[in-house]
Motif scaffolding. Structure first.
Motif, mmCIF file in Angstrom:
data_model
loop_
_atom_site.group_PDB
_atom_site.id
_atom_site.type_symbol
_atom_site.label_atom_id
_atom_site.label_comp_id
_atom_site.label_asym_id
_atom_site.label_seq_id
_atom_site.Cartn_x
_atom_site.Cartn_y
_atom_site.Cartn_z
ATOM 1 N N GLN A 164 -3.718 1.308 3.005
ATOM 2 C CA GLN A 164 -2.970 1.493 1.769
ATOM 3 C C GLN A 164 -3.889 1.743 0.579
ATOM 4 O OE1 GLN A 164 -0.247 -1.694 1.016
ATOM 5 N NE2 GLN A 164 0.556 -0.804 -0.865
ATOM 6 N N CYS A 165 -5.027 1.046 0.534
ATOM 7 C CA CYS A 165 -5.955 1.228 -0.586
ATOM 8 C C CYS A 165 -7.078 2.187 -0.220
ATOM 9 C CB CYS A 165 -6.509 -0.107 -1.059
ATOM 10 S SG CYS A 165 -7.479 -0.994 0.162
ATOM 11 N N ASP B 68 -1.477 -6.974 9.141
ATOM 12 C CA ASP B 68 -1.357 -6.909 7.684
ATOM 13 C C ASP B 68 -2.639 -6.388 7.047
ATOM 14 O OD1 ASP B 68 1.201 -7.919 7.858
ATOM 15 O OD2 ASP B 68 0.628 -9.980 7.382
ATOM 16 N N VAL C 16 5.212 1.555 3.386
ATOM 17 C CA VAL C 16 4.233 1.865 2.337
ATOM 18 C C VAL C 16 4.301 3.354 1.992
ATOM 19 C CG1 VAL C 16 1.793 1.915 1.711
ATOM 20 C CG2 VAL C 16 2.688 0.026 3.081
ATOM 21 N N TYR D 180 1.381 -2.779 -3.561
ATOM 22 C CA TYR D 180 0.039 -3.089 -3.079
ATOM 23 C C TYR D 180 -0.418 -4.475 -3.536
ATOM 24 C CZ TYR D 180 -4.977 -3.035 -2.508
ATOM 25 O OH TYR D 180 -6.259 -3.366 -2.162
ATOM 26 N N GLY E 177 1.293 -7.165 -1.638
ATOM 27 C CA GLY E 177 0.769 -7.294 -0.283
ATOM 28 C C GLY E 177 -0.551 -8.049 -0.249
ATOM 29 N N VAL E 178 -1.425 -7.768 -1.216
ATOM 30 C CA VAL E 178 -2.702 -8.481 -1.288
ATOM 31 C C VAL E 178 -2.471 -9.974 -1.495
ATOM 32 C CG1 VAL E 178 -4.806 -8.803 -2.646
ATOM 33 C CG2 VAL E 178 -4.022 -6.499 -2.102
ATOM 34 N N LYS F 15 5.444 -2.105 8.969
ATOM 35 C CA LYS F 15 4.640 -2.287 7.761
ATOM 36 C C LYS F 15 4.133 -0.936 7.244
ATOM 37 C CE LYS F 15 3.085 -5.745 6.268
ATOM 38 N NZ LYS F 15 3.439 -6.692 5.176
ATOM 39 N N LEU G 73 -3.117 -2.959 4.764
ATOM 40 C CA LEU G 73 -3.680 -3.029 3.415
ATOM 41 C C LEU G 73 -4.913 -2.148 3.279
ATOM 42 C CD1 LEU G 73 -3.395 -6.797 2.389
ATOM 43 C CD2 LEU G 73 -2.320 -4.839 1.279
#
Length: 228
Positions: free
Chosen positions: A75-76, A68, A141, A28, A31-32, A137, A72
């Motif tokens: 993901q979070c 992207d 994850v 993570y 990726g950020v 992508k 993200l």
């Protein structure tokens, strides 16, 4: 980097995690930072908001960055749903990278012209490549302790607003439903519905809502697609 503000906490947390969660945290944060690097425009960091960020990115890069950002955000767990319209139905966008200098909407009224059809194929192929990028992508994850990934736990709907730009028709709509919907969907198949039954696209949207336990009606829907 914005990551500098949380580096201490991240380091402390990492020391208390198992190997799987350590890898997930690193994934993570990486990726950020990668996305942050793409967004940087070379200006010095300051408390002054300054001018608006550069919006003159090449179109293909802009689309990639939007993909992207969506991954993200999921993901979070900032969001669990997103919509992304790559262009409106009257788009006059050209695609010089594909060798196409005429507007997409103009070309869509193809009149069965071979050049128009070839250009539409090029554009559609590029658009499908962006979907493949997004799915790749998501698949990369890890999501949850079970070891599944975001793609397995997602349902992705892709379609145009009409079937054929020349006819403006809504029958034989080309639709892609990707992902496993947390195990509720059976991907990897092509389903050709009987035209006489006039299967509704809205039923598919109801089916997708059902994968997350939502029982609702959408537009003119009258049920779910039991075969997806």
């Amino acid at each position: 980097s914005v990551l500098d503000l949380v580096l201490g906490d991240a380091t402390s947390l990492n020391a208390r995690l198992g190997k799987t969660d350590q890898a997930k945290l690193d994934e993570y944060l990486t990726g950020v930072r990668e996305l942050e690097t793409q967004l940087e425009d070379g200006n010095e960091q300051s408390c002054d908001p300054g001018a608006r960020p550069n919006t003159g990115l090449p179109y293909a890069q802009h689309v990639k960055m939007m993909c992207d950002l969506m991954v993200l955000a999921m993901q979070c767990d900032v969001t669990r749903i997103f919509t992304f319209m790559i262009g409106n139905g009257l788009s006059g966008r050209t695609y010089p990278d594909l060798g196409i200098t005429r507007g997409h909407h103009e070309i869509s009224h193809h009149g069965m012209n071979a050049d128009n059809l070839a250009n539409l194929t090029k554009i559609a192929t590029w658009e499908m490549q962006q979907l493949a990028y997004l799915m790749g992508k998501l698949k990369g994850v890890t999501d949850g302790a079970s070891g599944s990934n975001l793609l397995q736990n997602s349902a992705i709907f892709l379609s145009s607003d009409i079937s054929d730009g020349d006819r403006h028709n809504h029958d034989e709509m080309p639709v892609i439903l990707a992902g496993h919907g947390g195990g509720a969907l059976k991907p990897g198949r092509h389903i050709a519905y009987d035209k006489s039954k006039k299967t509704k696209v809205s039923n598919l949207l109801v089916t997708m809502l059902g994968t997350v336990g939502v029982d609702a009606k959408v537009g003119d829907s009258d049920g779910r697609n039991a075969d997806v």
